[in-house]
Every structure is written in C-alpha cells, then in structure tokens.
Design a protein around this motif. Structure first.
Motif, PDB file in Angstrom:
ATOM      1  N   ASP A   1       0.656  14.610  -5.623  1.00  0.00           N
ATOM      2  CA  ASP A   1       1.189  13.639  -4.676  1.00  0.00           C
ATOM      3  C   ASP A   1       2.595  13.200  -5.069  1.00  0.00           C
ATOM      4  OD1 ASP A   1       0.547  11.715  -2.345  1.00  0.00           O
ATOM      5  OD2 ASP A   1       1.331  10.388  -3.901  1.00  0.00           O
ATOM      6  N   ALA A   2       2.836  13.006  -6.360  1.00  0.00           N
ATOM      7  CA  ALA A   2       4.164  12.598  -6.819  1.00  0.00           C
ATOM      8  C   ALA A   2       5.205  13.654  -6.482  1.00  0.00           C
ATOM      9  CB  ALA A   2       4.134  12.321  -8.319  1.00  0.00           C
ATOM     10  N   TRP A   3       4.892  14.924  -6.743  1.00  0.00           N
ATOM     11  CA  TRP A   3       5.850  15.988  -6.439  1.00  0.00           C
ATOM     12  C   TRP A   3       6.063  16.117  -4.931  1.00  0.00           C
ATOM     13  CZ3 TRP A   3       9.362  17.502  -9.466  1.00  0.00           C
ATOM     14  CH2 TRP A   3       9.152  17.657 -10.834  1.00  0.00           C
ATOM     15  N   ARG A   4       5.019  15.903  -4.142  1.00  0.00           N
ATOM     16  CA  ARG A   4       5.195  15.940  -2.691  1.00  0.00           C
ATOM     17  C   ARG A   4       6.203  14.879  -2.249  1.00  0.00           C
ATOM     18  NH1 ARG A   4       3.909  12.714   0.928  1.00  0.00           N
ATOM     19  NH2 ARG A   4       2.540  11.494  -0.437  1.00  0.00           N
ATOM     20  N   ARG A   5       6.045  13.677  -2.769  1.00  0.00           N
ATOM     21  CA  ARG A   5       6.979  12.597  -2.452  1.00  0.00           C
ATOM     22  C   ARG A   5       8.398  12.919  -2.923  1.00  0.00           C
ATOM     23  NH1 ARG A   5       5.361   9.120  -6.042  1.00  0.00           N
ATOM     24  NH2 ARG A   5       7.001   7.645  -5.443  1.00  0.00           N
ATOM     25  N   ILE A   6       8.494  13.459  -4.122  1.00  0.00           N
ATOM     26  CA  ILE A   6       9.814  13.746  -4.702  1.00  0.00           C
ATOM     27  C   ILE A   6      10.556  14.797  -3.894  1.00  0.00           C
ATOM     28  CG2 ILE A   6      10.939  14.838  -6.695  1.00  0.00           C
ATOM     29  CD1 ILE A   6       8.794  13.322  -8.403  1.00  0.00           C
ATOM     30  N   PHE A   7       9.869  15.872  -3.545  1.00  0.00           N
ATOM     31  CA  PHE A   7      10.568  16.932  -2.804  1.00  0.00           C
ATOM     32  C   PHE A   7      10.939  16.473  -1.398  1.00  0.00           C
ATOM     33  CE2 PHE A   7       8.336  20.031  -5.818  1.00  0.00           C
ATOM     34  CZ  PHE A   7       9.452  20.089  -6.639  1.00  0.00           C
ATOM     35  N   ALA A   8      10.131  15.622  -0.786  1.00  0.00           N
ATOM     36  CA  ALA A   8      10.508  15.051   0.507  1.00  0.00           C
ATOM     37  C   ALA A   8      11.739  14.165   0.350  1.00  0.00           C
ATOM     38  CB  ALA A   8       9.347  14.253   1.092  1.00  0.00           C
ATOM     39  N   PHE A   9      11.772  13.389  -0.708  1.00  0.00           N
ATOM     40  CA  PHE A   9      12.889  12.484  -0.991  1.00  0.00           C
ATOM     41  C   PHE A   9      14.152  13.275  -1.314  1.00  0.00           C
ATOM     42  CE2 PHE A   9      15.141   9.183  -3.437  1.00  0.00           C
ATOM     43  CZ  PHE A   9      14.840   8.022  -2.731  1.00  0.00           C
ATOM     44  N   PHE A  10      14.004  14.288  -2.188  1.00  0.00           N
ATOM     45  CA  PHE A  10      15.149  15.140  -2.523  1.00  0.00           C
ATOM     46  C   PHE A  10      15.660  15.875  -1.282  1.00  0.00           C
ATOM     47  CE2 PHE A  10      14.537  15.980  -7.377  1.00  0.00           C
ATOM     48  CZ  PHE A  10      14.817  14.657  -7.628  1.00  0.00           C
ATOM     49  N   GLY A  11      14.744  16.320  -0.439  1.00  0.00           N
ATOM     50  CA  GLY A  11      15.158  17.006   0.772  1.00  0.00           C
ATOM     51  C   GLY A  11      16.032  16.125   1.650  1.00  0.00           C
ATOM     52  N   GLU A  12      15.724  14.840   1.668  1.00  0.00           N
ATOM     53  CA  GLU A  12      16.496  13.882   2.462  1.00  0.00           C
ATOM     54  C   GLU A  12      17.860  13.594   1.835  1.00  0.00           C
ATOM     55  OE1 GLU A  12      16.136   9.291   4.193  1.00  0.00           O
ATOM     56  OE2 GLU A  12      14.426  10.255   3.192  1.00  0.00           O
ATOM     57  N   HIS A  13      17.889  13.469   0.496  1.00  0.00           N
ATOM     58  CA  HIS A  13      19.113  12.994  -0.159  1.00  0.00           C
ATOM     59  C   HIS A  13      19.925  14.091  -0.834  1.00  0.00           C
ATOM     60  CE1 HIS A  13      18.108   8.811   0.582  1.00  0.00           C
ATOM     61  NE2 HIS A  13      16.862   9.100   0.239  1.00  0.00           N
ATOM     62  N   LEU A  14      19.327  15.231  -1.109  1.00  0.00           N
ATOM     63  CA  LEU A  14      20.053  16.344  -1.721  1.00  0.00           C
ATOM     64  C   LEU A  14      20.154  17.543  -0.793  1.00  0.00           C
ATOM     65  CD1 LEU A  14      18.434  16.392  -5.294  1.00  0.00           C
ATOM     66  CD2 LEU A  14      20.530  15.217  -4.597  1.00  0.00           C
ATOM     67  N   GLY A  15      19.181  17.652   0.129  1.00  0.00           N
ATOM     68  CA  GLY A  15      19.098  18.849   0.960  1.00  0.00           C
ATOM     69  C   GLY A  15      18.289  19.922   0.247  1.00  0.00           C
ATOM     70  N   SER A  16      17.838  20.912   0.977  1.00  0.00           N
ATOM     71  CA  SER A  16      17.067  22.038   0.414  1.00  0.00           C
ATOM     72  C   SER A  16      17.050  23.166   1.414  1.00  0.00           C
ATOM     73  CB  SER A  16      15.629  21.609   0.112  1.00  0.00           C
ATOM     74  OG  SER A  16      14.856  22.711  -0.318  1.00  0.00           O
ATOM     75  N   LYS A  17      16.934  24.388   0.901  1.00  0.00           N
ATOM     76  CA  LYS A  17      16.877  25.551   1.796  1.00  0.00           C
ATOM     77  C   LYS A  17      15.465  25.919   2.176  1.00  0.00           C
ATOM     78  CE  LYS A  17      19.634  28.865   1.765  1.00  0.00           C
ATOM     79  NZ  LYS A  17      20.353  30.107   1.548  1.00  0.00           N
ATOM     80  N   THR A  18      14.449  25.247   1.572  1.00  0.00           N
ATOM     81  CA  THR A  18      13.070  25.593   1.875  1.00  0.00           C
ATOM     82  C   THR A  18      12.521  24.701   2.967  1.00  0.00           C
ATOM     83  OG1 THR A  18      12.247  24.144   0.125  1.00  0.00           O
ATOM     84  CG2 THR A  18      12.665  26.444  -0.426  1.00  0.00           C
TER      85      THR A  18
END
Length: 245
Positions: free
Chosen positions: A228-245
C-alpha cells in the motif's frame, strides 16, 4: 527471491561510482525497461547498509518507471566508523553524507536518460535523510519511518518539496511522528500524503533477518503495508515527478 528473479534483477542493476566533493563513492543504479527519458529517484538505505535489501527496492522503483540510484553512505572507512559518522552528520544536519546525497541527485540529473525530475526516498535512517533533504532540490520526498523525526522539524522543512510519508503505529521509535509531521506540513502548506499503518512497526518495508524475533520488539516486514505504501508513493511521484509507465 527465486534464481530467475535474481538474475533478472542483476541484469537491470549496475554498480557504479559517482563523484562527490570528497571523492568517488559506490552506488547502485537500476534502469527501467524500455526507452527513456525517465524521472530519477535517489534511494537512501537504512543503517544496515545498501545490500541486499536495497537491490530489490531499486528494482521495484525502476520497474515503476524511474531511474533508481542508491549511494553507499558507508563507502569511506570501516563500517562502524562510517555508521557513527553518518549518524552524527544526520543529527547535525551537515557533512559529507548530505553532500553524497546531493551528488547522487546531480548524477541522475546529468544522465541523458533522466528527464531532469528527481525525487528522494529513504528507510529509517534514510527516511530521516529524505525529510532533511526535502528542501534541497528534489521534486518529491518519500520517507519510510524516518524516525525519530529530524530536530527542529519546522525549520528543517522550510521550502520542502511535496512529501509522501509512511509510518508504522507499532514503531517504538516513532510514537506520534505521523501526527507531528502532518501538523508541520499543514502549518507550512507543504503538499503531503502521510499515513500510519496500525498493524505495522518499524522497518515494515524492509526484509530483515530474524523476522519473528524483531517483530516482537515492534520491527519487521509487513507485506500488506509495504504494497500500500508503494502504491501511494508511485501515485504521488507520478503527480509530482512524472513517469512513463
């Protein structure tokens, strides 16, 4: 981890050296599959060190679409002396350890495969560093149980980037940490996602030896909280850092 998974991880991971103001240090670099550019994440290990647990962590971060770089904070001298020095620098909030983290950030930014956006994540000692470094040129910070929280938290977080923090309620080192961080980020208008997992303790996202024994003391791996923590983190990073996945 199976042999096949281990071989796949080794293929994606490279041990490199990065330049710092005090000379080169070792670091683990994992690259996402496919073509970049990707955002980067500097991953700071816990007090135990950067292998082997951080190898699987780096692999997870890379598979989510981020360049993952873990600097070896114990590259200089004997292990005991390094731990003592790094802990002292964490406490005083100055010294080579901080320079090493900034050097890792700069290494990622300089890579042609990097989009120019870099976040930071850390565990235990590394989680404290992730909070401490959040105002220092990172796009997002993800501390895992960065307890005890850094001194002078209000001042430490001046100008901090968005923070996604994860704590275990059973963490003997972190009683009240989630609430304190939540209050501080709110008072400073820092974008934050802070969650405390009721059944988890310290090191819940790390796979450490002697799990049954350390769990009694409020430590130990919790797979459900970890996912759950990693799910939250990657959603957060996707918003603030962007991601290609």
């Amino acid at each position: 981890m199976s042999l096949a998974e281990r071989l796949q991880l080794d293929d994606a991971m490279t041990t490199i050296q990065i330049d710092t103001p005090d000379g080169p240090i070792d670091a683990l670099l994992n690259t996402p599959p496919g073509d970049g550019p990707w955002p980067g994440v500097v991953v700071i290990h816990d007090a135990i060190g950067y292998r082997p647990d951080k190898e699987s962590t780096n692999d997870r971060v890379a598979k989510a679409g981020y360049l993952a770089l873990t600097p070896n904070m114990y590259s200089r001298g004997g292990r005991i002396r390094c731990i003592s020095r790094v802990m002292r620098e964490l406490l005083t909030q100055q010294g080579r350890a901080l320079d090493d983290i900034l050097a890792a950030r700069d290494h990622l930014i300089a890579m042609p495969q990097c989009s120019g956006q870099v976040g930071i994540a850390g565990f235990c000692m590394g989680g404290q560093f992730a909070l401490l470094m959040s105002p220092k040129g990172f796009g997002a910070s993800a501390p895992f149980y960065g307890t005890p929280l850094p001194r002078n938290l209000d001042k430490t977080l001046d100008g901090a980037c968005p923070i996604v923090a994860s704590f275990g309620k059973r963490d003997p080192l972190g009683k009240g940490a989630a609430d304190r961080l939540r209050q501080t980020t709110a008072s400073k208008n820092i974008t934050a996602d802070i969650k405390e997992y009721p059944g988890a303790g310290h090191s819940f996202a790390n796979e450490l030896p002697a799990q049954p024994i350390i769990r009694i003391a409020g430590f130990g791996h919790d797979p459900e909280a970890t996912e759950d923590a990693w799910r939250r983190i990657f959603a957060f990073f996707g918003e603030h850092l962007g991601s290609k996945t």
